[in-house]
Write an enzyme that holds these catalytic residues in place. Structure first.
Site, PDB file in Angstrom:
ATOM      1  N   LYS A  40     -28.309 -22.936 -53.062  1.00  0.00           N
ATOM      2  CA  LYS A  40     -27.416 -22.992 -53.480  1.00  0.00           C
ATOM      3  C   LYS A  40     -27.166 -22.044 -54.454  1.00  0.00           C
ATOM      4  O   LYS A  40     -26.513 -21.185 -54.603  1.00  0.00           O
ATOM      5  CB  LYS A  40     -26.518 -24.517 -53.689  1.00  0.00           C
ATOM      6  CG  LYS A  40     -26.905 -25.162 -52.833  1.00  0.00           C
ATOM      7  CD  LYS A  40     -26.948 -27.248 -53.497  1.00  0.00           C
ATOM      8  CE  LYS A  40     -27.018 -28.210 -51.720  1.00  0.00           C
ATOM      9  NZ  LYS A  40     -26.502 -29.252 -51.887  1.00  0.00           N
ATOM     10  N   GLN A  78     -28.002 -33.217 -57.815  1.00  0.00           N
ATOM     11  CA  GLN A  78     -28.277 -33.188 -55.751  1.00  0.00           C
ATOM     12  C   GLN A  78     -28.845 -34.572 -56.015  1.00  0.00           C
ATOM     13  O   GLN A  78     -29.752 -35.028 -56.783  1.00  0.00           O
ATOM     14  CB  GLN A  78     -29.808 -32.204 -55.880  1.00  0.00           C
ATOM     15  CG  GLN A  78     -29.960 -31.939 -54.928  1.00  0.00           C
ATOM     16  CD  GLN A  78     -29.545 -31.051 -53.867  1.00  0.00           C
ATOM     17  OE1 GLN A  78     -28.756 -30.685 -54.284  1.00  0.00           O
ATOM     18  NE2 GLN A  78     -29.612 -32.289 -52.794  1.00  0.00           N
ATOM     19  N   ASP A 128     -18.949 -31.020 -55.400  1.00  0.00           N
ATOM     20  CA  ASP A 128     -19.485 -32.624 -54.279  1.00  0.00           C
ATOM     21  C   ASP A 128     -17.720 -32.804 -53.549  1.00  0.00           C
ATOM     22  O   ASP A 128     -18.483 -33.349 -53.053  1.00  0.00           O
ATOM     23  CB  ASP A 128     -20.245 -33.514 -55.140  1.00  0.00           C
ATOM     24  CG  ASP A 128     -21.525 -32.269 -54.111  1.00  0.00           C
ATOM     25  OD1 ASP A 128     -21.347 -31.147 -53.207  1.00  0.00           O
ATOM     26  OD2 ASP A 128     -23.232 -32.751 -54.650  1.00  0.00           O
TER      27      ASP A 128
END
Length: 279
Positions: A53, A97, A120
């Site tokens: 990412k 994460q 997200d």
């Protein structure tokens, strides 16, 4: 023959477009999007995902801000990092994460992320906006699946879509996005009784169970579009939730693993980070 949906090709196109828009934003407003990634612990797979990412963010011309925290970092210490990033005007997106080490409350930490920086799409506010069909940041993997279906010209209105998997990250938002496009949606999962009788009715079958090779030809209606969200590292290489090779000539289209949904997830992360900055 079954058509393999090339996620790498579409992801490359999206990433190129995002990089152009990032450069335009910098020229016109003097503003460069910045993504902050927060990695807690030493999980090897998570470290690889975050590295991928971060590389994509830099390649798109965005600012890369990374916080690597030790496994024994407390809930309060992580919350303080997220709060600081929430106040930082140079950080336009924040990604925590998952999964976190045992003992940490991921939901509480995610909800500390300002909704407009939640790339997200997992905060309670963004989940609520998705449920209402209102504008907000969407989870990257379901958004990537929708992009693939659109680019392949798959008709969604009136189609019967079966989503196998009900996770907060993929299954539930996937169902919401399909409903918003007027598909008739059934949500199943690995515990569904007589799963093949459910999945064989699907015009579009999206599989996100985390069970390698769960779905085979006995689950698929001839001519269906099959989207495999799963990815598993095995001695035989990367495998998905679908036994792809057994569906050749049965499914009309299928996403391969690797090279299908995975590249689109990162591409949509870039889109979300850009959108957050534009707002």
């Amino acid at each position: 023959m079954t058509t393999l949906i090339d996620g790498r090709k579409y992801a490359h196109q999206i990433r190129h477009r995002v990089a152009e828009e990032v450069a335009d934003l910098a020229r016109s407003h003097g503003r460069t999007p910045g993504l902050a990634t927060v990695l807690v612990g030493d999980d090897a797979a998570s470290a690889v995902y975050v590295a991928n990412k971060r590389r994509a963010i830099r390649e798109a011309g965005m600012r890369d801000v990374h916080h690597a925290l030790p496994r024994d970092t407390t809930q309060e210490e992580i919350a303080a990092v997220i709060d600081a990033l929430g106040r930082d005007p140079d950080v336009t997106g924040i990604l925590l994460q998952l999964p976190l080490p045992p003992g940490l409350d991921a939901t509480a930490l995610i909800d500390r992320i300002p909704a407009y920086k939640d790339v997200d799409g997992l905060t309670t506010l963004n989940v609520g906006l998705l449920t209402r069909g209102a504008d907000g940041l969407r989870p990257c993997t379901p958004a990537g699946v929708m992009e693939l279906l659109d680019r392949e010209g798959v008709a969604l209105s009136g189609a019967h879509a079966v989503v196998v998997g009900h996770s907060e990250l993929v299954g539930r938002p996937m169902a919401q996005l399909l409903l918003q496009r007027d598909a008739t949606v059934t949500v199943a999962h690995k515990h569904t009784r007589d799963l093949p009788s459910v999945t064989r009715t699907a015009d579009i079958l999206v599989v996100a169970t985390g069970v390698p090779g769960l779905i085979g030809p006995e689950h698929v209606k001839p001519g269906a579009v099959v989207v495999d969200v799963g990815i598993h590292r095995t001695p035989r290489g990367l495998l998905g939730d679908v036994r792809t090779g057994q569906l050749d000539g049965l499914a009309a289209m299928i996403t391969p693993v690797p090279g299908g949904v995975g590249p689109m997830t990162i591409a949509m992360l870039l889109v979300n980070t850009l959108r957050a900055a534009q707002r």
